[in-house]
Each structure stands twice: as structure tokens, then as C-alpha cells.
Design a protein around this motif. Structure first.
Motif, mmCIF file in Angstrom:
data_model
loop_
_atom_site.group_PDB
_atom_site.id
_atom_site.type_symbol
_atom_site.label_atom_id
_atom_site.label_comp_id
_atom_site.label_asym_id
_atom_site.label_seq_id
_atom_site.Cartn_x
_atom_site.Cartn_y
_atom_site.Cartn_z
ATOM 1 N N ASN A 1 2.770 2.245 10.722
ATOM 2 C CA ASN A 1 1.338 3.200 9.804
ATOM 3 C C ASN A 1 2.965 3.099 9.008
ATOM 4 O O ASN A 1 3.546 4.735 9.333
ATOM 5 N N LEU A 2 3.003 2.775 8.117
ATOM 6 C CA LEU A 2 4.192 3.038 7.076
ATOM 7 C C LEU A 2 4.218 4.854 6.096
ATOM 8 O O LEU A 2 4.718 5.272 5.519
ATOM 9 N N PHE A 3 2.276 5.520 6.438
ATOM 10 C CA PHE A 3 2.308 6.847 5.578
ATOM 11 C C PHE A 3 2.173 7.559 6.748
ATOM 12 O O PHE A 3 2.473 8.379 6.491
ATOM 13 N N ASP B 1 0.836 -1.064 0.356
ATOM 14 C CA ASP B 1 -0.228 0.389 -0.097
ATOM 15 C C ASP B 1 0.609 1.480 -0.577
ATOM 16 O O ASP B 1 0.524 2.391 -0.373
ATOM 17 N N ARG B 2 2.250 0.776 0.990
ATOM 18 C CA ARG B 2 3.008 2.527 1.011
ATOM 19 C C ARG B 2 3.630 2.679 -0.403
ATOM 20 O O ARG B 2 3.591 3.863 -0.538
#
Length: 320
Positions: free
Chosen positions: A79-81, A35-36
Motif C-alpha cells: 500500500n504505497l500510501f 494513485d500515489r
């Protein structure tokens, strides 16, 4: 040299670890990294697996991978965002743009080029496979095209594009006739430096010149000239009013290389007025050209609409 997506993933994660942006004990999952980076899960999984072989990551018995040797008792699920992770893959120099940004223009152009031939079903799965992106990315691209009015959904909620109708050409022509001459008039005083090259291209052009040469001549008048006007929103609108030009290009490519003497004469008249500093005359000549070209384009669309074997992108299937 183009790098494989799993190499981009590997270098992006290892570079982030080296920079201290992914500290020891950070838990990574395939889904989160995919997703990232807006990639499909297959290359992400392979990239992460390669990093376990180099010791950058350790497989977690419960879920995903742990940065480092996995000695921390309670690894953090990041949470990579929310982390200040780079968009530039540190070890490769490959710019990892959001997935939808990387493919939006190509999907938009392929879709627009198909609709003069009829109605086409757009496969989310096939787009993902073709570009190596996730379904999330694919849906983002299609949603943005739907917002533009470029595609829609049928009664079964399948993504569809087309058909391009004569009425749609008429509507686009009406917009161009209002906006493009006005944009040209605003830009006229700033075009003296670029006009000689455009006029020379027209002088050398022949009525049956190849499509690529016609594309350059069309871009001179309809893109370059109007781009000098200061209203950026107007420029953005005009960039999307290209259905007629696509029809003409497709007609030349798939049907016959046609005589463009009339079009070339119309272009010369516009540029001659610009060279004389006559912005009002140039705008009037452009309106005449748009009207004449629209009539030609409508006739060419009739031919394309019954074309039985168009070459289209692999994620498009003709359904009508």
C-alpha cells in the motif's frame, strides 16, 4: 527544464528503490503508482516499463511489476500510501504534488473566467487529457470547486459552471462592501512602506492604460493593502471575491479597452487617505469605489453575456 511525466515516475520509483523505501519483492501495479502520484495511468505504465529495461523492476506474470529480479516466491503487494515514500523525486528534483493541488487553481481560474459569458459544461475526460491526470484527480478537483460553490451539476449530473448573474455580482458586492473596508482599516497603520510605490503607479497610469497595468493597480488596493490585516480567514475569503474584477478584465480583453479615469481617481482618493493616516476616511473612500465599480461592472456583464465567441479552456463547452 520540464520533465515528461513518465520520466518523473521512473526517477521517483528508482530513487525510492535506491533509498531502500521499496525493497526487493515489492509488487507495484500501474493503478497503485498512479494513485500515489496522482497521475494518469499512461505515463505511469511507460515509466514502469522503462524500469524493467534497467533491471529495477521485473514484470509479474499475474499482476504488475516486482521490485528486483522477481526471485521471491510471494511478492508483497504494498500500500504505497502507508510507506514513507518521498514527495521529492530523488533523481530529478521535481516536486510531485498531489495531482489535484497541481491543477486546482488553474481549473478554478479558467472556470471563473468563463462564466460571465454563459453556462459551460466541464468535461472530466478533457481535464484529464489536458493535464495528464487520472479521473480520480479530476473528480477531486471538481468536488473541491463544488464545495466552494464555484460549480455545480445539472439534472443529468453533468458538471456545469455559470452563468454569472447580476444577482450574484450584487451578493458578492455586498460581502466586499462589508469586509474589505474593515480589512483596509485594520491594515492602514502598516502600509506606509508600500504606499509610495502604489501612488507612483497611479500617477503614471493613463485612463486608457492596458489591462495588465490595471491588474497591478487593482492588486495594489484590493490584494496588497488588505493582506496586511492580521485575520488570515478574512484574507482567504476576500481572495475568492473576485468576480467583478474578472468581468472588468474580460471586458477590456474581449470587447474594448475602456476609459478607466473614474476608477483611477477613486483609487487615488483611497491611497491619499491612507498616506494621511486617516483609516476611517480610507475605508469610506473604498466603499465609494466599490459602489461605483459595481455599477460599472454590472453594465459590462450585460455586454459579455451576449458575447458569442469567448476564448475558454479546452475542457469547457458552452451550453447556454
Amino acid at each position: 527544464m520540464h520533465k515528461a511525466y513518465f520520466d518523473i515516475v521512473k526517477d521517483w520509483v528508482s530513487g525510492s528503490i535506491a533509498a531502500g523505501l521499496l525493497p526487493d519483492g515489492t509488487r507495484l501495479t500501474v493503478a497503485a503508482v498512479a494513485d500515489r502520484l496522482a497521475l494518469s495511468r499512461s505515463p505511469v505504465k511507460r515509466g514502469l516499463e522503462l524500469l524493467t529495461e534497467t533491471g529495477h523492476l521485473t514484470r509479474d506474470a499475474r499482476s504488475g511489476y516486482i521490485v528486483g529480479n522477481g526471485s521471491l516466491a510471494e511478492p508483497d503487494a504494498a500500500n504505497l500510501f502507508t510507506l514513507p515514500l518521498p514527495d521529492l523525486a530523488p533523481a530529478t528534483g521535481v516536486f510531485v504534488r498531489a495531482g489535484w493541488e497541481r491543477i486546482l487553481d488553474e481549473v478554478a481560474e479558467a472556470t471563473a473566467a468563463s462564466i460571465p459569458f454563459g453556462i459551460f459544461h466541464i468535461s472530466e475526460t478533457a481535464i484529464g487529457a489536458h493535464f495528464g491526470v487520472s479521473r480520480t484527480v479530476t473528480r477531486e478537483v471538481l468536488s473541491r470547486l463544488q464545495e466552494r460553490g464555484a460549480i455545480g451539476k445539472d439534472r443529468a449530473s453533468h458538471w456545469i459552471a455559470g452563468p454569472l448573474s447580476a444577482r450574484m455580482l450584487d451578493d458578492e458586492h455586498a460581502l466586499r462592501r462589508l469586509l474589505e473596508p474593515a480589512a483596509l482599516a485594520q491594515a492602514a497603520s502598516m502600509l506606509r512602506a508600500v504606499l509610495p510605490a502604489m501612488q507612483e503607479r497611479l500617477t503614471k497610469a493613463r485612463p486608457n492604460c492596458p489591462p495588465d497595468e490595471i491588474d497591478l493597480i487593482e492588486a495594489d488596493l484590493h490584494d496588497t493593502c488588505t493582506s496586511y490585516q492580521p485575520n488570515r480567514r478574512l484574507a482567504a475569503v476576500l481572495m475568492h471575491l473576485r468576480s467583478g474584477r474578472r468581468v472588468n478584465r474580460l471586458f477590456a480583453t474581449h470587447v474594448v479597452q475602456h476609459d478607466e479615469a473614474a476608477m483611477l481617481t477613486e483609487h487615488r482618493l483611497v491611497l491619499d487617505h491612507l498616506a494621511l493616516g486617516d483609516s476611517e476616511g480610507a475605508a469610506a473612500a473604498l466603499r465609494h469605489h466599490l459602489d461605483a465599480d459595481h455599477a460599472r461592472t454590472r453594465e459590462r456583464l450585460k455586454v459579455l453575456s451576449v458575447f458569442t465567441d469567448p476564448v475558454v479552456a479546452p475542457y469547457l463547452t458552452r451550453v447556454g
